[in-house]
Write a protein that holds these residues in place. Structure first.
Motif, PDB file in Angstrom:
ATOM      1  N   TRP A  89       0.876  -1.308   0.041  1.00 21.29           N
ATOM      2  CA  TRP A  89      -0.055   0.106  -0.286  1.00 21.29           C
ATOM      3  C   TRP A  89       0.845   1.014   0.126  1.00 21.29           C
ATOM      4  O   TRP A  89       0.546   2.548  -0.563  1.00 21.29           O
TER       5      TRP A  89
ATOM      6  N   PHE B  58       1.171   4.081  -2.601  1.00 23.47           N
ATOM      7  CA  PHE B  58       0.580   5.462  -2.160  1.00 23.47           C
ATOM      8  C   PHE B  58       1.606   6.292  -2.503  1.00 23.47           C
ATOM      9  O   PHE B  58       1.377   7.669  -2.987  1.00 23.47           O
TER      10      PHE B  58
ATOM     11  N   GLY C   4      -0.126   7.289  -6.106  1.00 24.10           N
ATOM     12  CA  GLY C   4      -1.478   7.360  -5.526  1.00 24.10           C
ATOM     13  C   GLY C   4      -1.696   8.891  -4.859  1.00 24.10           C
ATOM     14  O   GLY C   4      -2.746   9.397  -5.154  1.00 24.10           O
ATOM     15  N   LEU C   5      -0.797   9.228  -4.433  1.00 20.90           N
ATOM     16  CA  LEU C   5      -1.052  10.485  -3.564  1.00 20.90           C
ATOM     17  C   LEU C   5      -0.943  11.762  -4.532  1.00 20.90           C
ATOM     18  O   LEU C   5      -1.599  12.675  -4.414  1.00 20.90           O
TER      19      LEU C   5
ATOM     20  N   ALA D 186      -4.262  11.889  -6.311  1.00 22.96           N
ATOM     21  CA  ALA D 186      -5.214  12.406  -5.391  1.00 22.96           C
ATOM     22  C   ALA D 186      -5.229  13.905  -5.459  1.00 22.96           C
ATOM     23  O   ALA D 186      -5.970  14.626  -5.404  1.00 22.96           O
TER      24      ALA D 186
ATOM     25  N   ARG E 297     -13.017   9.886   0.086  1.00 19.53           N
ATOM     26  CA  ARG E 297     -11.763   8.795  -0.003  1.00 19.53           C
ATOM     27  C   ARG E 297     -10.541   9.534  -0.696  1.00 19.53           C
ATOM     28  O   ARG E 297      -9.548   9.456   0.082  1.00 19.53           O
ATOM     29  N   ARG E 298     -10.831  10.545  -1.619  1.00 20.50           N
ATOM     30  CA  ARG E 298      -9.702  11.213  -2.356  1.00 20.50           C
ATOM     31  C   ARG E 298      -9.262  12.364  -1.305  1.00 20.50           C
ATOM     32  O   ARG E 298      -7.968  12.211  -1.309  1.00 20.50           O
TER      33      ARG E 298
ATOM     34  N   THR F  39      -6.789  10.479   1.212  1.00 21.71           N
ATOM     35  CA  THR F  39      -5.649  10.256   0.692  1.00 21.71           C
ATOM     36  C   THR F  39      -4.659  11.534   0.818  1.00 21.71           C
ATOM     37  O   THR F  39      -3.668  11.412   1.360  1.00 21.71           O
TER      38      THR F  39
END
Length: 342
Positions: free
Chosen positions: A101, A105, A109-110, A113, A282-283, A286
């Motif tokens: 994860w 992230f 992922g970060l 976002a 959720r966004r 993050t």
């Protein structure tokens, strides 16, 4: 081959075709969802697809059972078996571990976002600039505003009427790093409370978040007015930039995350209110995880680098480098992965 055997084969093919045609849309939708999950493109899934996944899996498993019992064509059975196995793993299989994860992230992922909430970042940035300007103008017109805008821990010697030498001393350094770790912990706690509050109050359509950003930046504007009055604008900017390019960026993102949730509640668009708010939440969560990491970095910079590095241009170099790093990470890093997902 006898006519009877030929008729039996034709009937079996017909049953297989009818069976497939009646259920193929669900199978194809399930396959598309599973493929996206397998390739890590979870953000491309709509809330409807996520909610439909368990039902589509059960439908495919039931279809496989029927296909086996009725001796449908081998190709259909083999394809369904593969699809059901893959879907089972996504529905009931083990979740990814923390290391995986974290890699996802930090590996894109970060940054994705953050880019997804860019309109809210612009809103938060405009409000922060307005707050700093308002703080400067209020104090410039009436110095009594300084005591209302600046917290008491900042008014030791940094007060209206202080000499240039006294203010310059407030921008000085420490001779050693002893005791600065506790100072870093205090700074992190203070900044984290402001950021989390700005995010948490976003549910009230973002209005309290905007007010928090205005208040925090009005404090900065008042202090900037104080140092500028003694010709220490560059020195103050350098002193602030060491940690401020990270800290203020984190507060900006926290405010933008809160605004994003509030804006989604006020203007859900074509989606229903709850799914739109859930997706925004959720966004934003993050982004807030990234904010916490940034505040840790800011506290370390503020307690150590700012207190041990005294030269103005050295401080500006550190602050500028950190700002460029965050801009590159959030708005350039991971774009190729995003394009591939699209």
């Amino acid at each position: 081959m006898s006519d009877l055997a030929a008729d039996a084969i034709e009937a079996a093919i017909l049953r297989s075709d009818r069976f497939r045609l009646g259920r193929e849309d669900d199978w194809r939708r399930l396959e598309q969802i599973v493929r996206r999950m397998e390739t890590g493109r979870l953000r491309k899934l709509s809330d409807e697809d996520v909610l439909a996944l368990p039902a589509l899996y059960r439908t495919a498993a039931s279809s496989l059972a029927v296909a086996r019992e009725t001796s449908l064509d081998a190709a259909t059975i083999a394809w369904l078996e593969s699809l059901v196995r893959r879907a089972w793993f996504q529905v009931y299989g083990p979740r990814q571990g923390f290391a995986r994860w974290l890699a996802g992230f930090l590996g894109g992922g970060l940054s994705r976002a953050v880019r997804a909430i860019w309109p809210d970042i612009l809103i938060a940035l405009a409000v922060m600039i307005a707050g700093a300007v308002a703080g400067w103008l209020l104090v410039a017109q009436d110095q009594e505003w300084y005591w209302s805008l600046v917290p008491s821990q900042f008014t030791d010697t940094r007060v209206p009427g202080a000499s240039r030498e006294v203010l310059l001393q407030a921008l000085g350094t420490e001779s050693s790093a002893a005791g600065l770790s506790g100072f870093a912990a205090y700074l992190f706690q203070n900044n984290a409370s402001v950021s989390i509050l700005a995010f948490a109050l976003g549910f009230a359509f973002g209005i309290p978040t905007l007010l928090i950003l205005l208040k925090e930046m009005a404090t900065l504007g008042a202090m900037l007015w104080l140092f500028a009055g003694q010709g220490l604008t560059l020195e103050f900017a350098a002193w602030l930039s060491v940690h401020g390019s990270t800290e203020l960026f984190a507060i900006l993102l926290a405010g933008a995350a809160g605004i994003h949730v509030g804006r989604s509640m006020a203007f859900p668009g074509k989606r229903a209110l709850l799914p739109a708010t859930a997706a925004a939440g959720r966004r934003a969560a993050t982004v807030m995880a990234g904010v916490v990491l940034m505040l840790v970095v800011a506290a370390v910079l503020e307690a150590f680098a700012r207190e041990l590095v005294g030269q103005t241009w050295d401080r500006l170099l550190i602050g500028g480098a950190m700002l460029l790093f965050w801009l590159a990470y959030f708005f350039a890093f991971g774009r190729s992965a995003s394009a591939a997902d699209a």
